[in-house]
Design a protein around this motif. Sequence first.
Motif, PDB file in Angstrom:
ATOM      1  N   PHE A  83       0.836  -1.207   0.000  1.00  0.00           N
ATOM      2  CA  PHE A  83       0.000   0.000   0.000  1.00  0.00           C
ATOM      3  C   PHE A  83       0.866   1.251   0.000  1.00  0.00           C
ATOM      4  O   PHE A  83       0.675   2.188  -0.796  1.00  0.00           O
ATOM      5  CB  PHE A  83      -0.918   0.001   1.242  1.00  0.00           C
ATOM      6  CG  PHE A  83      -2.287  -0.534   0.925  1.00  0.00           C
ATOM      7  CD1 PHE A  83      -2.670  -1.793   1.335  1.00  0.00           C
ATOM      8  CD2 PHE A  83      -3.169   0.233   0.172  1.00  0.00           C
ATOM      9  CE1 PHE A  83      -3.925  -2.288   1.017  1.00  0.00           C
ATOM     10  CE2 PHE A  83      -4.433  -0.270  -0.154  1.00  0.00           C
ATOM     11  CZ  PHE A  83      -4.802  -1.549   0.276  1.00  0.00           C
ATOM     12  N   ILE A  84       1.881   1.224   0.884  1.00  0.00           N
ATOM     13  CA  ILE A  84       2.688   2.455   1.007  1.00  0.00           C
ATOM     14  C   ILE A  84       3.497   2.665  -0.267  1.00  0.00           C
ATOM     15  O   ILE A  84       3.615   3.772  -0.787  1.00  0.00           O
ATOM     16  CB  ILE A  84       3.583   2.356   2.261  1.00  0.00           C
ATOM     17  CG1 ILE A  84       2.685   2.450   3.500  1.00  0.00           C
ATOM     18  CG2 ILE A  84       4.619   3.465   2.280  1.00  0.00           C
ATOM     19  CD1 ILE A  84       3.375   2.097   4.768  1.00  0.00           C
ATOM     20  N   GLY A  85       3.967   1.578  -0.854  1.00  0.00           N
ATOM     21  CA  GLY A  85       4.711   1.716  -2.112  1.00  0.00           C
ATOM     22  C   GLY A  85       3.854   2.402  -3.166  1.00  0.00           C
ATOM     23  O   GLY A  85       4.263   3.388  -3.788  1.00  0.00           O
ATOM     24  N   PHE A  86       2.592   1.858  -3.285  1.00  0.00           N
ATOM     25  CA  PHE A  86       1.726   2.431  -4.328  1.00  0.00           C
ATOM     26  C   PHE A  86       1.392   3.887  -4.001  1.00  0.00           C
ATOM     27  O   PHE A  86       1.370   4.752  -4.879  1.00  0.00           O
ATOM     28  CB  PHE A  86       0.432   1.611  -4.450  1.00  0.00           C
ATOM     29  CG  PHE A  86       0.605   0.392  -5.303  1.00  0.00           C
ATOM     30  CD1 PHE A  86       0.313  -0.872  -4.806  1.00  0.00           C
ATOM     31  CD2 PHE A  86       1.089   0.503  -6.591  1.00  0.00           C
ATOM     32  CE1 PHE A  86       0.487  -1.995  -5.616  1.00  0.00           C
ATOM     33  CE2 PHE A  86       1.266  -0.616  -7.392  1.00  0.00           C
ATOM     34  CZ  PHE A  86       0.969  -1.872  -6.889  1.00  0.00           C
ATOM     35  N   SER A  87       1.130   4.157  -2.687  1.00  0.00           N
ATOM     36  CA  SER A  87       0.758   5.555  -2.356  1.00  0.00           C
ATOM     37  C   SER A  87       1.923   6.479  -2.647  1.00  0.00           C
ATOM     38  O   SER A  87       1.737   7.593  -3.168  1.00  0.00           O
ATOM     39  CB  SER A  87       0.380   5.655  -0.871  1.00  0.00           C
ATOM     40  OG  SER A  87       1.553   5.808  -0.095  1.00  0.00           O
ATOM     41  N   ASP A  88       3.133   5.963  -2.430  1.00  0.00           N
ATOM     42  CA  ASP A  88       4.297   6.819  -2.754  1.00  0.00           C
ATOM     43  C   ASP A  88       4.390   7.020  -4.259  1.00  0.00           C
ATOM     44  O   ASP A  88       4.569   8.111  -4.776  1.00  0.00           O
ATOM     45  CB  ASP A  88       5.565   6.116  -2.226  1.00  0.00           C
ATOM     46  CG  ASP A  88       6.794   6.919  -2.586  1.00  0.00           C
ATOM     47  OD1 ASP A  88       6.684   8.161  -2.570  1.00  0.00           O
ATOM     48  OD2 ASP A  88       7.823   6.314  -2.921  1.00  0.00           O
ATOM     49  N   LEU A  89       4.136   5.912  -4.990  1.00  0.00           N
ATOM     50  CA  LEU A  89       4.238   5.981  -6.466  1.00  0.00           C
ATOM     51  C   LEU A  89       3.175   6.945  -7.003  1.00  0.00           C
ATOM     52  O   LEU A  89       3.443   7.808  -7.843  1.00  0.00           O
ATOM     53  CB  LEU A  89       3.996   4.566  -7.024  1.00  0.00           C
ATOM     54  CG  LEU A  89       4.038   4.430  -8.539  1.00  0.00           C
ATOM     55  CD1 LEU A  89       5.475   4.521  -9.030  1.00  0.00           C
ATOM     56  CD2 LEU A  89       3.435   3.086  -8.949  1.00  0.00           C
ATOM     57  N   LEU A  90       1.943   6.787  -6.463  1.00  0.00           N
ATOM     58  CA  LEU A  90       0.832   7.579  -7.030  1.00  0.00           C
ATOM     59  C   LEU A  90       0.827   8.993  -6.449  1.00  0.00           C
ATOM     60  O   LEU A  90       0.066   9.845  -6.908  1.00  0.00           O
ATOM     61  CB  LEU A  90      -0.516   6.904  -6.679  1.00  0.00           C
ATOM     62  CG  LEU A  90      -0.702   5.470  -7.193  1.00  0.00           C
ATOM     63  CD1 LEU A  90      -1.954   4.863  -6.579  1.00  0.00           C
ATOM     64  CD2 LEU A  90      -0.814   5.495  -8.700  1.00  0.00           C
ATOM     65  N   GLY A  91       1.651   9.200  -5.378  1.00  0.00           N
ATOM     66  CA  GLY A  91       1.624  10.523  -4.754  1.00  0.00           C
ATOM     67  C   GLY A  91       0.306  10.760  -4.054  1.00  0.00           C
ATOM     68  O   GLY A  91      -0.169  11.875  -3.921  1.00  0.00           O
ATOM     69  N   ASP A  92      -0.326   9.620  -3.605  1.00  0.00           N
ATOM     70  CA  ASP A  92      -1.656   9.768  -2.996  1.00  0.00           C
ATOM     71  C   ASP A  92      -1.539   9.339  -1.533  1.00  0.00           C
ATOM     72  O   ASP A  92      -0.785   8.441  -1.198  1.00  0.00           O
ATOM     73  CB  ASP A  92      -2.609   8.843  -3.787  1.00  0.00           C
ATOM     74  CG  ASP A  92      -3.945   8.716  -3.076  1.00  0.00           C
ATOM     75  OD1 ASP A  92      -4.191   9.568  -2.189  1.00  0.00           O
ATOM     76  OD2 ASP A  92      -4.683   7.794  -3.395  1.00  0.00           O
ATOM     77  N   LEU A  93      -2.285  10.020  -0.658  1.00  0.00           N
ATOM     78  CA  LEU A  93      -2.151   9.747   0.779  1.00  0.00           C
ATOM     79  C   LEU A  93      -3.039   8.587   1.234  1.00  0.00           C
ATOM     80  O   LEU A  93      -2.787   7.972   2.261  1.00  0.00           O
ATOM     81  CB  LEU A  93      -2.558  11.030   1.545  1.00  0.00           C
ATOM     82  CG  LEU A  93      -1.934  11.148   2.945  1.00  0.00           C
ATOM     83  CD1 LEU A  93      -0.408  11.228   2.827  1.00  0.00           C
ATOM     84  CD2 LEU A  93      -2.471  12.353   3.676  1.00  0.00           C
ATOM     85  N   GLY A 133      -3.397   5.613   0.430  1.00  0.00           N
ATOM     86  CA  GLY A 133      -2.735   4.330   0.687  1.00  0.00           C
ATOM     87  C   GLY A 133      -2.185   4.272   2.100  1.00  0.00           C
ATOM     88  O   GLY A 133      -2.347   3.280   2.826  1.00  0.00           O
TER      89      GLY A 133
END
Lengths: 194, 100, 117, 640, 475
Positions: free
Chosen positions: B46-56, B58
Amino acid sequence: MTIYFFYFFSFLIISSSILVISSNNAVHSVLYLIFTFFNSAILFLLMNAEFLAMTIVIVYVGAIAVLFLFVVMMLNITESEIKEGFLKYFPFGLILIAIFISELFLVFNFQNFPIPENVKINVNEAMLTESSNTKLIGLFLYTDYFIIFQISGFILLLAMIGAIVLAQSDERKLKSTSSINQKKVRKKDIIKLN
Amino acid sequence: MEPFNFLILSSLLFSVGFLGIFINRKNLITILMSIELMLLSANINFIGFSDLLGDLSGQIFSLFILVVAAAEAAIGLAILTIFFKKSNSISVDSINRLKG
Amino acid sequence: MNEYIPILIFLIFAFLLSFGAFFFSIFVGKKSSYAEKNSTYECGFEPFDDSRGRFEVKFYLVAILFIIFDLEIIFLFPWAVAFSEIGLFGFLSMMFFLFVLTIGFVYEWMKGALDWS
Amino acid sequence: MFFLSIFIPLISYLFCVIFKSYLSGKQISLISCGLLSIATTLSLISFYFFHINGDSVVLISNWISSGSFSVDWSINFNLLSCSMVLMVNFVSTLIHIYSVGYMNKDPKRSTFMGYLGLFTFFMLLLVSSNNLLQLFLGWEGVGLTSYLLIGFWNYKNSANDAAIKAFVVNRIGDFGLLLAIFTIFVVFGTLNINEIMILVNSYSDSYFNFLGIKIHSITLISVLLFIGCMGKSAQFGLHTWLPDAMEGPTPVSALIHAATMVTAGVFLLILMSPLIEVSEFASKLILIVGSLTCIFAASVAIFQNDIKKIIAYSTCSQLGYMFMAVGASAYSLAYFHLISHAFFKALLFLGAGSVIHSMSDEQNIKNMGGLYNKIPLTYLTMIIGSLSLIGVPFFSGYFSKDLILETLFLRDSELSSYAFLTGLLAVLFTTLYSLRLIIYVFHRKSMADEKVVAHIHESPFIMTFPLIVLSIFAIFFGMFSNSYFIGSDYLSVWSEIIFVDKSFNENFIYENMPIFYKKLPLIIIICGIIISYLIYFSFDKFLPVIKNRLRIVHNFFKNKWYIDEIYKKTFVFLAFYLGKGFWKSVDRDLIDNLGPNGMSKFVSSIGLIVSKMQSGYLYHYVLSIIIGLTLLISLYTYIF
Amino acid sequence: MIYIPEVFMSIGFLIILIISVFVKKNQNIVLGYLSLLLIFLTQFFVLKDIFLFEEIFNNFFVIDSFGSFLKSVILICAGFVIYFYIIVKNDSSLNRSEFSMIILISIIGMMLMVSSNDLLSLFVSIELQSLALYILVSFSKEDFNSSEAGVKYFVIGSLSTCIFLFGSSLIYGLVGSTNFSEISQFMSDQYSVPLLLVVGLIFILVSLSLKISAAPFHMWTPDVYQGSPSLVTAFLSTAPKVAVFGVLIRVLVYPFGEIIVDWGKILVILSIFSMLIGSLGALRQDDLKRLMAYSTINHIGFILMGLVPGSEDGITAICIYLIFYITMNLGVFLFILNMKRDQLNVTKIKDLSGLYKTEPLIAGCLALLFFSMAGIPPLAGFISKLLILNIVIDNNLFFLAIIAVITSVISAFYYIRLVKSMFFDSPTEELDLLTNSQSKLLLSIFGLFNLSVIFYPQFFLNLCASITLSLFALR
């Protein structure tokens, strides 16, 4: 440059997690578990999720691993020898997991990731306001994610009730003297027999 | 950083967790630990994707995962203690009275 | 990312200090060990079982409750940091969360899970 | 009138069955005898009137009509059927009277009388039918009632087996008859006998194509007909049921196995004589089989010990004579011998019945003897019957049998001369066994134990009256009716109904029959008497010596040329084998196992496997989850 | 805000929690009636706005008639289970006051699940419900089986949660948000569905089928059903199954509606497996609860078969099937609860023999229920099976229909064997006479309900048709 950190720590995580499941002594596996959590906290830092890194360290390492240690101590789990059936199943399990992983990897590189535009909470503008990650989370946690927050509150309540129901040993009924009462006894209450 | 590497990490961790439950014959604690590992892999994902997407969202999701994992661990260990009280052994082989 | 460098340095220093204190004696000290010396001393008797004693169940109950209240505190952190921006609604949501958990605490107390006797 | 005489036996049957529980057995049997005698008088009157208004066909109603095939109930009123009906009614009445006395102790005597009536009705139906289907109905009815009557004492296992055997063997014969009826319909397109006779010469050269083989259709029909008759008249191939049929009560044997049923086969061939004349192959075949049966039955009869079996075999050999006459296409002579044989053979059977009756149901001649002064009347009638059977001159047997022998001699084909020789040999054997019978039963010192001898008594008048009547007919019938059958003026009368070789009449035989051959049978009879007197009466203590020296020959003949054993080995074994095979291997193993219990065992075993999968171990459950997960993902990525 | 059923119920729960602390004497009866009262009130709120459609709480939850219908069904099940808890004299380990508490909180979880519109809210409410069920399963501490069942259920449950999380993380990665409307909007934009998304969906599907015990993932069900106390098994086999099916339908139809063909194939496999194992497994069983587990798996296979085409009347048939399935299961479990021989709970099939001689009424109702489960014509079971088979044949999945028929024949065998043993076998030793009249009355109500459905099935058809209409309107 951070890539090398990332690879280093992920390698550490993987190796320590393998050690968790393959070590004989329960205490060793709990220590490796703590080490895994610690490495993943650092990994989260790398992925600039500072608040979560801290929570992992506090919650997982601080509480849950401690709980595991408690249980290991309490249940007095001795050194468990390798069961003979273990070797018979081990290769079979390995093959299965290998298939599983190969499936996933095939699926992964199969795809170039379409970066969706409509992202709910765009971190970049928020970042401009120079607020820290915790503050950002705080902003959304109690307003947008209000209902989920309350439900997690109920989950914690439920965990509490469950712990009491299950773990409470009903020795309460045993007659046991409480040291406080003994101390509070006053001289005049004691009956003299002379 | 392209998603490839943390996906590998999380799926490897997930499989190790799965293996942990399946392979070991030793004791239930290892099973609980491997469940924690699998939850950790989901967190990483989740955190990887949120970092990738720049979205909080995750990160908030993974925060809640963490909370729930803790509650679950608590309940799990409570059930484990009862099981231990009854059969004073928590090796996986001892829980096969219900079968057929 | 950069304001965490001092924490990093602090961590490393703390790690070195504790590691050194613990293992320094092993590296430096003279080791002359023989069987009797290594065995546990129980007034000359052979030890019955290993040294680890059994914990009471109620210790375990306290550990679980610790986790739950630990999580409660974790939720307080972002709330405190972002207190000014989330306004009344955020405040009330936290208050309700705390109210739920205090009910749990009261329930627990009444049920006698905490008394230590 | 003629119509009534046919249907009265049916009425008597219904009467017996309905009033069985109301009236006593005796009253019922007396009433049925009364009914039968009315039937006889009616048929006598109709026979008498026959000379006036000639033959006609009485149509009762339409039975089946589908497309071109139409069959109707009808009675054929001509000389042949009329005389046959008269003979059958007459003999049946006598036997009814006889069985009143014979069966008076039997509990089920009313049903017995009913069956006799039913049998007579079916025989009359057969004899007087105008089309082959009604004939076939009578044919089957007769077979059925013979089964019922043979197996009348059904508490005896041997009686049941004999009944079944009789029925089965008859069925095999009927099979041939049925095929014949089918082929007739295919070839001629109709089953009405008169039409067939008209169409015969127009179809005489038509060929029947069967599986590529071209067969002369008329030959095929007549051979099939002959097979039918073989079954019914117990010719060589299918004769095995006749001796066993003796299990039934003696009146039954007298009526069915002497006078009527066995002669149905001969009657059929006489009825279809124009058809058989066309194919010489069939008549040759009939001739051969007739002679073979004749010699076979006579030779076997000599070595039998059961009194009724001896008479049964003698019937068989006399039938052989009739078929030889049919083979030599002297149909009127065959008919003549048929009727005369009916009389003296019924006489012999009823005599044997009264002997058994008096000896309290003892049938083995070896433990009888010395009865000539105890039951003189039976002795006298038996003597008359035997003499007529042997063919002593001036008895009816002599007229009919010697005429047949003379026609055989006069036919110029070598086959008929061969048949003439076998006929003579059969005469010798006939004299041997009938005299053996007489001597063993009457003249030898009594072998029976005292208790039996003590109450030997002459049978009551009601049993001896038919004996007397029959013996009168046995003597005088031959003399009076000789010319009716062979006389030149009556041949023309016969020729409308059956095929008659006009040139071959009475005086033709008289002129060119050499004297020596004419007298040869008489000589044989005389030396036969002398031989039997010597062997059986004076030197009877040598008999056991001869017997064990010629043991093989003796056993060969005694066991009826081992034909029964051969049949048992071949057909019976095959049938059982097939039956068991189909039951065990096909039905039980194949169908059951595939079907219900096989399937249920399979499903419950799978059920066991599935529940065994629940091993209770946690890691097995997790294993199934992993497998399920990987299965779904790989299925989705690669297959869908 | 207060009128939302879940919120109302949670507040009520807190109040009852406080009361439970102060009530001293015969706690569980008082608390039972209190929670019954709370359930009726919530039921009232649910039925009040059954035709309302509204997205609440920042689009995390949605109130629509499909959700409300399932909520009312869940409440009915919970009401019956708590009523059983009150009337049946159950053994000592169960009469702690917290029992009805935990059932209440699991109901809240289920209601949240059914109306959730976001993977996060779905995850949290599934967790709430399954945690409560882990506690319930291992509730009676003295009984060894219960704790063993608890361990197994816990491990499998948390495993399914991990799989769910991993799947949702993959979906989040691709779609950028976990909200169903976002996902369905993303799906409609994509011309070709990304493979990773479907793999994520498969993970979620697997975790949900673990919860409803579809075939390859059914292994835990027989052990847990046999081990846990009968009352919990009754609750376990009815309410959560309805809730998880509601989630399954909502997830598959709303966000992933476009790729019906893909998850249709997966469901076909699941339903065939579960029907086969459900019917074959039960043949050699001798424990009644374990037999009920296999029959549940069989029914689940049948319901999944209705979901395969993903059409509207498919889901109508499923709703009807769920209603009748619940009445059948609750009736049978009520009887199992009362199966006592000299105060000891007994669940062997041979104890069932000769019931006809001792209690004809009970035997009659039970026979009605078993026949209805087997799908014998006049009864409710037959109607539901008929509807589902209609749908399957309309979408010409003939192979599936054939397997369904064969398996229902096999399953009919072991149901009717039970009836045979009840009516024709001679009783080995007597069961205790059923004293309390309420459970007799309740059992006959269940039996008659199954019988009387045939007279007016149209009512259920219209009700469920309107419900599924709202679900599809959402898309």
